[in-house]
Design a protein around this motif. Structure first.
Motif, PDB file in Angstrom:
ATOM      1  N   ALA A 147       0.836  -1.207   0.000  1.00 40.50           N
ATOM      2  CA  ALA A 147       0.000   0.000   0.000  1.00 40.50           C
ATOM      3  C   ALA A 147       0.870   1.255   0.000  1.00 40.50           C
ATOM      4  CB  ALA A 147      -0.933  -0.015   1.209  1.00 40.50           C
ATOM      5  N   GLN A 148       1.944   1.235   0.782  1.00 38.37           N
ATOM      6  CA  GLN A 148       2.888   2.372   0.808  1.00 38.37           C
ATOM      7  C   GLN A 148       3.489   2.598  -0.579  1.00 38.37           C
ATOM      8  OE1 GLN A 148       3.822   4.570   3.079  1.00 38.37           O
ATOM      9  NE2 GLN A 148       2.965   3.736   4.953  1.00 38.37           N
ATOM     10  N   ARG A 149       3.935   1.518  -1.225  1.00 36.47           N
ATOM     11  CA  ARG A 149       4.538   1.630  -2.559  1.00 36.47           C
ATOM     12  C   ARG A 149       3.573   2.226  -3.579  1.00 36.47           C
ATOM     13  NH1 ARG A 149       7.179  -4.298  -3.227  1.00 36.47           N
ATOM     14  NH2 ARG A 149       8.279  -4.271  -1.253  1.00 36.47           N
ATOM     15  N   LEU A 150       2.288   1.960  -3.372  1.00 33.05           N
ATOM     16  CA  LEU A 150       1.273   2.480  -4.294  1.00 33.05           C
ATOM     17  C   LEU A 150       0.859   3.909  -3.945  1.00 33.05           C
ATOM     18  CD1 LEU A 150      -0.959  -0.707  -4.593  1.00 33.05           C
ATOM     19  CD2 LEU A 150       0.556   0.241  -6.344  1.00 33.05           C
ATOM     20  N   GLY A 151       1.448   4.462  -2.889  1.00 30.34           N
ATOM     21  CA  GLY A 151       1.094   5.816  -2.475  1.00 30.34           C
ATOM     22  C   GLY A 151      -0.245   5.884  -1.764  1.00 30.34           C
ATOM     23  N   ARG A 152      -0.692   4.749  -1.219  1.00 30.75           N
ATOM     24  CA  ARG A 152      -1.977   4.676  -0.514  1.00 30.75           C
ATOM     25  C   ARG A 152      -1.759   3.982   0.825  1.00 30.75           C
ATOM     26  NH1 ARG A 152      -6.634   3.305  -4.617  1.00 30.75           N
ATOM     27  NH2 ARG A 152      -7.769   3.787  -2.721  1.00 30.75           N
ATOM     28  N   PRO A 153      -1.082   4.647   1.746  1.00 30.91           N
ATOM     29  CA  PRO A 153      -0.663   4.006   2.988  1.00 30.91           C
ATOM     30  C   PRO A 153      -1.790   3.456   3.859  1.00 30.91           C
ATOM     31  CG  PRO A 153      -0.335   6.371   3.097  1.00 30.91           C
ATOM     32  CD  PRO A 153      -0.703   6.047   1.684  1.00 30.91           C
ATOM     33  N   THR A 154      -3.016   3.904   3.677  1.00 31.76           N
ATOM     34  CA  THR A 154      -4.126   3.406   4.492  1.00 31.76           C
ATOM     35  C   THR A 154      -4.928   2.317   3.767  1.00 31.76           C
ATOM     36  OG1 THR A 154      -5.604   5.141   3.700  1.00 31.76           O
ATOM     37  CG2 THR A 154      -4.342   5.600   5.721  1.00 31.76           C
ATOM     38  N   ALA A 155      -4.437   1.857   2.649  1.00 32.23           N
ATOM     39  CA  ALA A 155      -5.193   0.917   1.816  1.00 32.23           C
ATOM     40  C   ALA A 155      -4.723  -0.531   1.937  1.00 32.23           C
ATOM     41  CB  ALA A 155      -5.137   1.371   0.366  1.00 32.23           C
TER      42      ALA A 155
END
Length: 168
Positions: free
Chosen positions: A102-110
């Motif tokens: 999720a962090q790598r995708l720029g969506r840390p809460t996902a």
């Protein structure tokens, strides 16, 4: 244009159903795995288009292939496509977590959404969803079952650690 095609092959993890189109591989499933019946329903049985996939899977299981090059054409939402692309960046023999993806995708809460997309990966092994583990390092759900996930991770770690990855 030709429609969906499929074949069934043997592997160390059991019989595998390969599904694809002229654009590439759309599915890789164990025959006892629950998957949408629509993937094979209406598809034409044809072994020939899957020769490269079979060759690469054989090399993977032999420990001589760490990166697949077969053309892929997975079907899914844009978010799922992003997750599946990120899975392909997880190095052979290593693991990551849902949160790290999720962090790598720029969506840390996902992390949960990443886990859901991971669970719907239609091209297991080649899109290495087995390399994703829980935040505490535990093996978590796998459509093929945790024993097969453990087998794949151990296969990769053993081959990587032995240095048996180069073709002679």
């Amino acid at each position: 244009m030709r429609g969906d095609m499929y074949t069934v092959i043997d592997s160390p993890v059991g019989p595998v159903t390969l599904v694809g189109t002229e654009a590439g591989l759309t599915g890789l499933y164990l025959t006892d795995q629950h998957f949408p019946a629509g993937e094979v329903a209406g598809a034409e049985r044809d072994d020939a288009p899957f020769a490269q996939v079979v060759e690469e899977l054989d090399a993977y299981f032999a420990g001589t292939l760490t990166e697949f090059t077969v053309p892929l054409a997975p079907r899914g939402t844009p978010f799922r496509q992003q997750v599946w692309a990120a899975l392909r960046d997880v190095p052979y023999g290593e693991t990551t977590t849902y949160g790290e993806l999720a962090q790598r995708l720029g969506r840390p809460t996902a992390a949960r959404a990443v886990g859901h997309a991971n669970g719907h990966n239609p091209i297991s092994i080649i899109v290495p969803c087995h390399r994703v583990i829980g935040a505490a390092g535990a093996l978590t759900g796998y459509a093929w079952g945790l024993p097969r996930k453990r087998f794949l991770l151990e296969l990769e770690r053993t081959r990587r650690d032995r240095g048996a990855l180069t073709l002679l």
